[in-house]
Design a protein around this motif. Structure first.
Motif, short mmCIF file in Angstrom:
data_model
loop_
_atom_site.label_atom_id
_atom_site.label_comp_id
_atom_site.label_asym_id
_atom_site.label_seq_id
_atom_site.Cartn_x
_atom_site.Cartn_y
_atom_site.Cartn_z
N PHE A 270 0.85 -1.19 0.00
CA PHE A 270 0.00 0.00 0.00
C PHE A 270 0.89 1.25 0.00
O PHE A 270 1.89 1.31 0.73
CB PHE A 270 -0.92 0.00 1.21
N TYR A 271 0.50 2.20 -0.83
CA TYR A 271 1.27 3.44 -0.96
C TYR A 271 0.31 4.62 -1.01
O TYR A 271 -0.68 4.59 -1.74
CB TYR A 271 2.13 3.40 -2.23
N VAL A 272 0.59 5.64 -0.20
CA VAL A 272 -0.24 6.85 -0.17
C VAL A 272 0.42 7.90 -1.06
O VAL A 272 1.59 8.27 -0.86
CB VAL A 272 -0.39 7.38 1.27
N LEU A 273 -0.34 8.37 -2.06
CA LEU A 273 0.18 9.33 -3.04
C LEU A 273 -0.50 10.69 -2.87
O LEU A 273 -1.70 10.82 -3.15
CB LEU A 273 -0.06 8.81 -4.46
N PRO A 274 0.23 11.70 -2.41
CA PRO A 274 -0.36 13.05 -2.34
C PRO A 274 -0.41 13.66 -3.75
O PRO A 274 0.58 13.60 -4.49
CB PRO A 274 0.60 13.82 -1.43
N ILE A 275 -1.56 14.25 -4.12
CA ILE A 275 -1.67 14.91 -5.44
C ILE A 275 -2.25 16.31 -5.24
O ILE A 275 -2.92 16.59 -4.25
CB ILE A 275 -2.56 14.10 -6.41
N LYS A 276 -1.95 17.15 -6.18
CA LYS A 276 -2.44 18.53 -6.12
C LYS A 276 -3.93 18.58 -6.39
O LYS A 276 -4.50 17.73 -7.07
CB LYS A 276 -1.69 19.39 -7.14
N PHE A 277 -4.54 19.64 -5.86
CA PHE A 277 -5.96 19.86 -6.06
C PHE A 277 -6.29 19.99 -7.55
O PHE A 277 -7.29 19.46 -8.03
CB PHE A 277 -6.39 21.11 -5.29
N THR A 278 -5.41 20.64 -8.24
CA THR A 278 -5.65 20.84 -9.68
C THR A 278 -5.60 19.52 -10.44
O THR A 278 -6.39 19.29 -11.36
CB THR A 278 -4.61 21.81 -10.24
N LEU A 279 -4.66 18.64 -10.07
CA LEU A 279 -4.56 17.35 -10.74
C LEU A 279 -5.79 16.50 -10.45
O LEU A 279 -6.32 15.83 -11.35
CB LEU A 279 -3.29 16.61 -10.29
N ALA A 280 -6.26 16.52 -9.19
CA ALA A 280 -7.44 15.75 -8.84
C ALA A 280 -8.66 16.26 -9.61
O ALA A 280 -9.56 15.50 -9.98
CB ALA A 280 -7.70 15.83 -7.34
N THR A 281 -8.69 17.55 -9.88
CA THR A 281 -9.84 18.16 -10.56
C THR A 281 -9.77 17.96 -12.07
O THR A 281 -10.75 17.56 -12.72
CB THR A 281 -9.91 19.65 -10.24
N LEU A 282 -8.60 18.21 -12.63
CA LEU A 282 -8.47 18.19 -14.08
C LEU A 282 -8.04 16.83 -14.62
O LEU A 282 -8.25 16.53 -15.79
CB LEU A 282 -7.45 19.25 -14.52
N GLY A 283 -7.41 16.02 -13.75
CA GLY A 283 -6.91 14.72 -14.20
C GLY A 283 -5.52 14.84 -14.80
O GLY A 283 -5.03 15.95 -15.08
N GLY A 284 -4.85 13.69 -15.00
CA GLY A 284 -3.52 13.71 -15.59
C GLY A 284 -2.79 12.41 -15.27
O GLY A 284 -3.38 11.44 -14.80
N THR A 285 -1.52 12.40 -15.55
CA THR A 285 -0.69 11.21 -15.32
C THR A 285 0.46 11.54 -14.38
O THR A 285 1.10 12.61 -14.54
CB THR A 285 -0.12 10.67 -16.65
N VAL A 286 0.72 10.67 -13.42
CA VAL A 286 1.80 10.87 -12.46
C VAL A 286 2.67 9.62 -12.42
O VAL A 286 2.26 8.53 -12.83
CB VAL A 286 1.26 11.17 -11.04
#
Length: 383
Positions: free
Chosen positions: A279-295
């Motif tokens: 299990f891994y917890v990945l912090p993402i930006k608000f903008t990425l969560a809203t607009l989507g993308g690849t990390v």
């Protein structure tokens, strides 16, 4: 007129349909209760000890029991005291202590301590050395890929000076005069006797005339030892690996025991393990969560790409197939579960604040941009 013999089933307090295990259990209970060792000088207890032994002698044997069920005590009337015709020579040749040893698995002495506490039956000679345990901590990466580690520990090893015999060079061991090579001695205590380990040779059956100066006659000496341990991929905390023959050497030429390596996998900075999954917890930006993308996401094999759909809420989990821990013996791999958490910025520049305020205004609710369905449910709850 001869005395009337008591019913064997009554003596053992069992039903006539009782199984062999029930009969044996009942006999063991009675035999301990009436054993002369527990009742010194009690003639009645001694007589009962012999009676229950006689009952068990008949009922434990299928043929004798069948004859007894058909004809009672008359089945054994010929041959003397009820046991003729069955090869025991009548009661004259019947030893209740021998039966006691048989029922309790004891040795040759026949004493109550022999059978109950395992004092008899061991063969003379060198005994195998003790097993050892070593605790080894490894990393999660080592547990995932497998590795080889060299460990150092101290153990009792065969004395190099005497080769484990315990005797000084030029001399040899001789048969113990106390037990005559048996390793055990029989001790009589009143009405009963018991077998115990020979106090002079300590069960070896032989003694040393000229003890080795290095080991004092034990045949072993404490030495530092190194051994390489192969750790297979997929191990987990608490698992044990056996390294045969790397325990302690037995005294006076006895063989080696085994070494058990108990594994402990260290906690990882990024991953949390649950069986074969990671299990891994990945912090993402608000903008990425809203607009989507690849990390890019770290895995034990390197970096992997993860696609974040637009509108992903915090707490959403994604599964990376076969990016977890390998299963033991090569049966596949677990998965890596990635849980995203939306990182809410705590400090904003004036430009960022203005942009977010404009975004909130565009959503139609500057203070609390919640969905209409949620607001309707909350209104009904508080009304």
């Amino acid at each position: 007129m001869p005395p009337v013999k008591e019913d064997y089933y009554v003596l053992l307090e069992v039903e006539r349909t009782a199984t062999f295990e029930v009969i044996k259990k009942a006999y063991r209970k009675k035999a301990v209760q009436y054993h002369p060792d527990k009742n010194p000088g009690d003639k009645e207890a001694e007589a009962m000890f012999k009676k229950v032994a006689e009952a068990y002698e008949v009922l434990k044997d299928a043929d004798k029991r069948a004859a007894y069920d058909r004809h009672g005590h008359a089945a054994f009337a010929n041959g003397g005291n009820g046991f003729g015709g069955f090869g025991r020579g009548g009661m004259q040749g019947f030893d209740p202590f021998d039966l006691f040893r048989e029922a309790f698995g004891g040795g040759a002495g026949g004493g109550i301590f022999d059978g109950l506490f395992g004092g008899g039956g061991r063969q003379a000679g060198p005994r195998q050395g003790a097993d050892l345990q070593y605790e080894l901590e490894i990393s999660l990466e080592e547990a995932a890929k497998g590795c080889e580690r060299e460990i150092t520990y101290r153990r009792r090893a065969t004395c190099e000076a005497c080769g484990g015999t315990g005797a000084q060079k030029g001399s040899a061991r001789k048969t113990c005069p106390t037990c005559r090579g048996r390793g055990q001695v029989q001790v009589s205590r009143g009405f009963f006797s018991m077998v115990q380990t020979c106090p002079d040779c300590r069960g070896a059956g032989s003694v040393v005339e000229n003890p080795c100066r290095e080991c004092g006659g034990d045949g072993v000496a404490v030495r530092q030892t190194k051994v390489k341990v192969s750790i297979p991929a997929g191990v987990d905390t608490g698992m044990r690996l056996r390294v045969s023959g790397n325990g302690e050497a037995g005294a006076q030429g006895g063989g080696y025991g085994d070494l058990y390596v108990v594994l402990s996998v260290k906690e990882h900075d990024l991953f949390e393990r649950d069986g074969d999954d990671l299990f891994y917890v990945l912090p993402i930006k608000f903008t990425l969560a809203t607009l989507g993308g690849t990390v890019q996401v770290p895995t034990l094999d390197g970096k992997a790409e993860l696609k974040i759909p637009a509108g992903t809420p915090t707490g959403t989990s994604f599964r990376l197939r076969e990016k977890g821990m390998p299963q033991l013996r090569g049966r596949g791999r677990g998965d890596q579960i990635v849980r995203v958490e939306v990182d809410v910025p705590r400090k904003l520049t004036n430009e960022q604040r203005a942009a977010l305020e404009a975004f909130a205004k565009a959503c139609g609710d500057e203070a609390a941009p919640l969905s209409e369905s949620f607001l309707e449910k909350a209104k009904r709850f508080f009304s």
